[in-house]
Design a protein around this motif. Structure first.
Motif, PDB file in Angstrom:
ATOM      1  N   UNK A 275      33.691  45.459  35.371  1.00  0.00           N
ATOM      2  CA  UNK A 275      34.600  44.383  36.177  1.00  0.00           C
ATOM      3  C   UNK A 275      35.978  45.046  36.813  1.00  0.00           C
ATOM      4  N   UNK A 276      36.229  45.050  37.848  1.00  0.00           N
ATOM      5  CA  UNK A 276      37.369  45.644  38.587  1.00  0.00           C
ATOM      6  C   UNK A 276      38.170  44.557  38.868  1.00  0.00           C
ATOM      7  N   UNK A 277      39.709  44.702  38.150  1.00  0.00           N
ATOM      8  CA  UNK A 277      40.436  43.583  38.323  1.00  0.00           C
ATOM      9  C   UNK A 277      41.810  44.125  39.450  1.00  0.00           C
ATOM     10  N   UNK A 278      42.007  43.383  40.390  1.00  0.00           N
ATOM     11  CA  UNK A 278      43.094  43.862  41.300  1.00  0.00           C
ATOM     12  C   UNK A 278      44.295  42.909  41.199  1.00  0.00           C
ATOM     13  N   UNK A 279      45.708  43.566  41.132  1.00  0.00           N
ATOM     14  CA  UNK A 279      46.560  42.451  41.131  1.00  0.00           C
ATOM     15  C   UNK A 279      46.903  41.947  42.671  1.00  0.00           C
ATOM     16  N   UNK A 287      36.370  39.578  46.684  1.00  0.00           N
ATOM     17  CA  UNK A 287      36.388  39.488  45.404  1.00  0.00           C
ATOM     18  C   UNK A 287      36.629  38.075  45.016  1.00  0.00           C
ATOM     19  N   UNK A 288      36.554  37.744  43.756  1.00  0.00           N
ATOM     20  CA  UNK A 288      37.041  36.309  43.601  1.00  0.00           C
ATOM     21  C   UNK A 288      38.309  35.983  42.929  1.00  0.00           C
ATOM     22  N   UNK A 289      39.064  35.078  43.183  1.00  0.00           N
ATOM     23  CA  UNK A 289      40.308  34.830  42.861  1.00  0.00           C
ATOM     24  C   UNK A 289      40.316  34.048  41.452  1.00  0.00           C
ATOM     25  N   UNK A 290      41.573  34.406  40.540  1.00  0.00           N
ATOM     26  CA  UNK A 290      41.355  34.066  39.339  1.00  0.00           C
ATOM     27  C   UNK A 290      42.914  34.151  38.783  1.00  0.00           C
ATOM     28  N   UNK A 291      42.943  33.780  37.388  1.00  0.00           N
ATOM     29  CA  UNK A 291      44.211  33.965  36.638  1.00  0.00           C
ATOM     30  C   UNK A 291      44.051  34.435  35.404  1.00  0.00           C
ATOM     31  N   UNK A 292      44.777  35.234  34.800  1.00  0.00           N
ATOM     32  CA  UNK A 292      44.865  35.894  33.428  1.00  0.00           C
ATOM     33  C   UNK A 292      45.181  34.901  32.462  1.00  0.00           C
ATOM     34  N   UNK A 293      44.261  34.802  31.391  1.00  0.00           N
ATOM     35  CA  UNK A 293      44.271  33.675  30.280  1.00  0.00           C
ATOM     36  C   UNK A 293      44.488  34.596  29.144  1.00  0.00           C
ATOM     37  N   UNK A 294      44.183  35.696  29.051  1.00  0.00           N
ATOM     38  CA  UNK A 294      44.440  36.597  27.547  1.00  0.00           C
ATOM     39  C   UNK A 294      44.407  38.088  28.013  1.00  0.00           C
ATOM     40  N   UNK A 295      45.210  38.696  27.312  1.00  0.00           N
ATOM     41  CA  UNK A 295      45.509  40.155  27.172  1.00  0.00           C
ATOM     42  C   UNK A 295      45.404  40.518  25.768  1.00  0.00           C
ATOM     43  N   UNK A 296      44.607  41.604  25.764  1.00  0.00           N
ATOM     44  CA  UNK A 296      44.592  42.136  24.221  1.00  0.00           C
ATOM     45  C   UNK A 296      44.557  43.762  24.390  1.00  0.00           C
ATOM     46  N   UNK A 297      45.764  44.358  23.743  1.00  0.00           N
ATOM     47  CA  UNK A 297      45.570  45.915  23.810  1.00  0.00           C
ATOM     48  C   UNK A 297      44.810  46.469  22.655  1.00  0.00           C
ATOM     49  N   UNK A 298      43.893  47.333  23.045  1.00  0.00           N
ATOM     50  CA  UNK A 298      42.895  48.031  22.067  1.00  0.00           C
ATOM     51  C   UNK A 298      43.033  49.473  21.982  1.00  0.00           C
ATOM     52  N   UNK A 299      44.289  49.933  22.395  1.00  0.00           N
ATOM     53  CA  UNK A 299      44.399  51.343  22.304  1.00  0.00           C
ATOM     54  C   UNK A 299      43.972  52.075  23.676  1.00  0.00           C
ATOM     55  N   UNK A 327      48.783  34.214  32.899  1.00  0.00           N
ATOM     56  CA  UNK A 327      49.158  33.258  34.168  1.00  0.00           C
ATOM     57  C   UNK A 327      49.080  34.004  35.361  1.00  0.00           C
ATOM     58  N   UNK A 328      48.885  35.326  35.485  1.00  0.00           N
ATOM     59  CA  UNK A 328      49.097  35.953  36.748  1.00  0.00           C
ATOM     60  C   UNK A 328      47.889  35.659  37.672  1.00  0.00           C
ATOM     61  N   UNK A 329      48.174  35.584  38.877  1.00  0.00           N
ATOM     62  CA  UNK A 329      46.978  35.484  39.953  1.00  0.00           C
ATOM     63  C   UNK A 329      46.462  37.004  40.004  1.00  0.00           C
ATOM     64  N   UNK A 330      45.101  37.126  40.136  1.00  0.00           N
ATOM     65  CA  UNK A 330      44.270  38.347  40.241  1.00  0.00           C
ATOM     66  C   UNK A 330      43.155  38.156  41.089  1.00  0.00           C
ATOM     67  N   UNK A 331      42.491  39.190  41.356  1.00  0.00           N
ATOM     68  CA  UNK A 331      41.130  39.304  42.118  1.00  0.00           C
ATOM     69  C   UNK A 331      40.194  40.098  41.304  1.00  0.00           C
ATOM     70  N   UNK A 332      38.993  39.294  41.008  1.00  0.00           N
ATOM     71  CA  UNK A 332      38.052  40.070  40.227  1.00  0.00           C
ATOM     72  C   UNK A 332      36.876  40.794  41.290  1.00  0.00           C
ATOM     73  N   UNK A 333      36.538  41.888  41.052  1.00  0.00           N
ATOM     74  CA  UNK A 333      35.678  42.680  42.074  1.00  0.00           C
ATOM     75  C   UNK A 333      34.455  42.881  41.130  1.00  0.00           C
ATOM     76  N   UNK A 334      33.128  42.568  41.355  1.00  0.00           N
ATOM     77  CA  UNK A 334      31.910  42.796  40.750  1.00  0.00           C
ATOM     78  C   UNK A 334      31.054  43.871  41.713  1.00  0.00           C
TER      79      UNK A 334
END
Length: 344
Positions: A275-279, A287-299, A327-334
């Motif tokens: 899944x590609x995410x664009x700001x 792509x499809x519009x969405x909003x960020x609801x969780x971010x987890x840093x994994x290294x 809550x940032x607006x982003x675009x998901x590209x599949x």
């Protein structure tokens, strides 16, 4: 030039054949069908895994191969010989159990020798084979210790050496790593695969751990509700799951309504790493519009969950995500090549 008989060659490669096997417990309306018309083959010198959730039938199938249970109907062939009614001691099969089942009053070498002695072997031949097995599992220095003087990983190796000592044609492994901690478990995954390659014995592993199955297996049978849903190489099952259950159970997958991504199938799947995410947002964005609801840093990577306009939540795990905020607006590209049509 002599032509090779392909049919005969393929038949020689098959060690186990399970054909239309059903196993029910109980009778009448109270009967529980643990296996439902299961068919599969296991090849000589193969690391084969039965993978699925609790109650899917994988352990029942293992017990049928071992001879601890008998099929209600169907055929089980081992080396092209019907074995469905043969007791465990009449099959060239050994089992390593989750509990290890070592004899506490015996030393490591005595535990490993036990099966050979039960077969009537004595003297230098037993000592040589015990020594070879302990070297194989890298425990020769601990030969005189008793099980209570060993770690969990060492006990597991002793159980494995004991099962391998009689040189069975088929070794069954009933979730043998589940009692180990994460670091030991990962180390033993590598060791089990090494031992299988070095001995040439066919291993059949039962597990519910997807990572374990993907990392160790030549082929995997994914099971649920007593049936085999998909059988194939780990990479084929991961990259091309045939059903929603398989896509959900093997690794992580975003399962989307087919109509959302232009598919005629009911559902489509895409792995988080694809899944590609664009700001960039707004008109003209593919792509499809969405909003960020969780971010987890994994290294090395970052996991991000995005809610699309219709409420569908999409997860991405990548090392190249742009800086994002909740809550940032982003675009998901599949990417079209990464979307997989699924059966319901």
């Amino acid at each position: 030039m002599e032509l090779r008989d392909e049919t005969a060659t393929q038949a020689a490669m098959v060690l186990v054949k399970v054909q239309n096997v059903t196993k029910s417990f109980g009778t009448g309306d109270l009967a529980l069908k643990a296996l439902d018309d299961v068919s599969l083959t296991i090849k000589t010198n193969e690391f084969f895994t039965l993978l699925g959730p609790s109650g899917c039938g994988k352990t029942t199938l293992l017990r049928l191969l071992a001879g601890f249970e008998h099929p209600t109907s169907g055929v089980i062939l081992l080396d092209n010989k019907h074995v469905a009614d043969d007791p465990p001691n009449k099959r060239p099969v050994n089992t390593v159990f989750q509990s290890y089942a070592l004899f506490p009053h015996m030393t490591v070498e005595e535990n490993v020798a036990f099966g050979l002695q039960r077969l009537g072997q004595r003297g230098p031949k037993v000592a040589d084979q015990v020594g070879a097995m302990l070297r194989l599992v890298r425990l020769e220095a601990l030969a005189k210790r008793r099980p209570d003087q060993l770690s969990g990983g060492q006990q597991q190796r002793v159980a494995l050496a004991r099962a391998l000592a009689p040189q069975p044609r088929l070794l069954l492994l009933d979730e043998p790593l589940s009692a180990l901690d994460l670091k030991l478990r990962r180390g033993m995954q590598i060791e089990l695969k090494r031992i299988q390659r070095e001995t040439g014995i066919t291993f059949v592993l039962v597990t519910h751990d997807q990572e374990e199955a993907l990392s160790m297996s030549d082929r995997i049978a994914v099971m649920n509700h007593g049936r085999v849903l998909q059988l194939g190489r780990p990479e084929d099952i991961y990259k091309r799951p045939v059903s929603r259950f398989v896509a959900d159970f093997i690794g992580e997958a975003n399962v989307l309504p087919g109509s959302l991504v232009g598919f005629s199938s009911a559902f489509a799947a895409i792995r988080p790493e694809h899944v590609v995410v664009s700001a960039e947002t707004g008109p003209g964005q593919a792509g499809l519009a969405g909003r960020v609801i969780d971010i987890t840093y994994l290294g090395a990577t970052t996991s991000c969950a995005i809610a699309l306009a219709d409420g569908t939540v999409v997860k991405t795990v990548r090392g190249d995500l742009p800086p994002l905020a909740l809550e940032q607006a982003v675009t998901c590209v599949f990417p079209s090549g990464a979307l997989l049509p699924l059966e319901a």
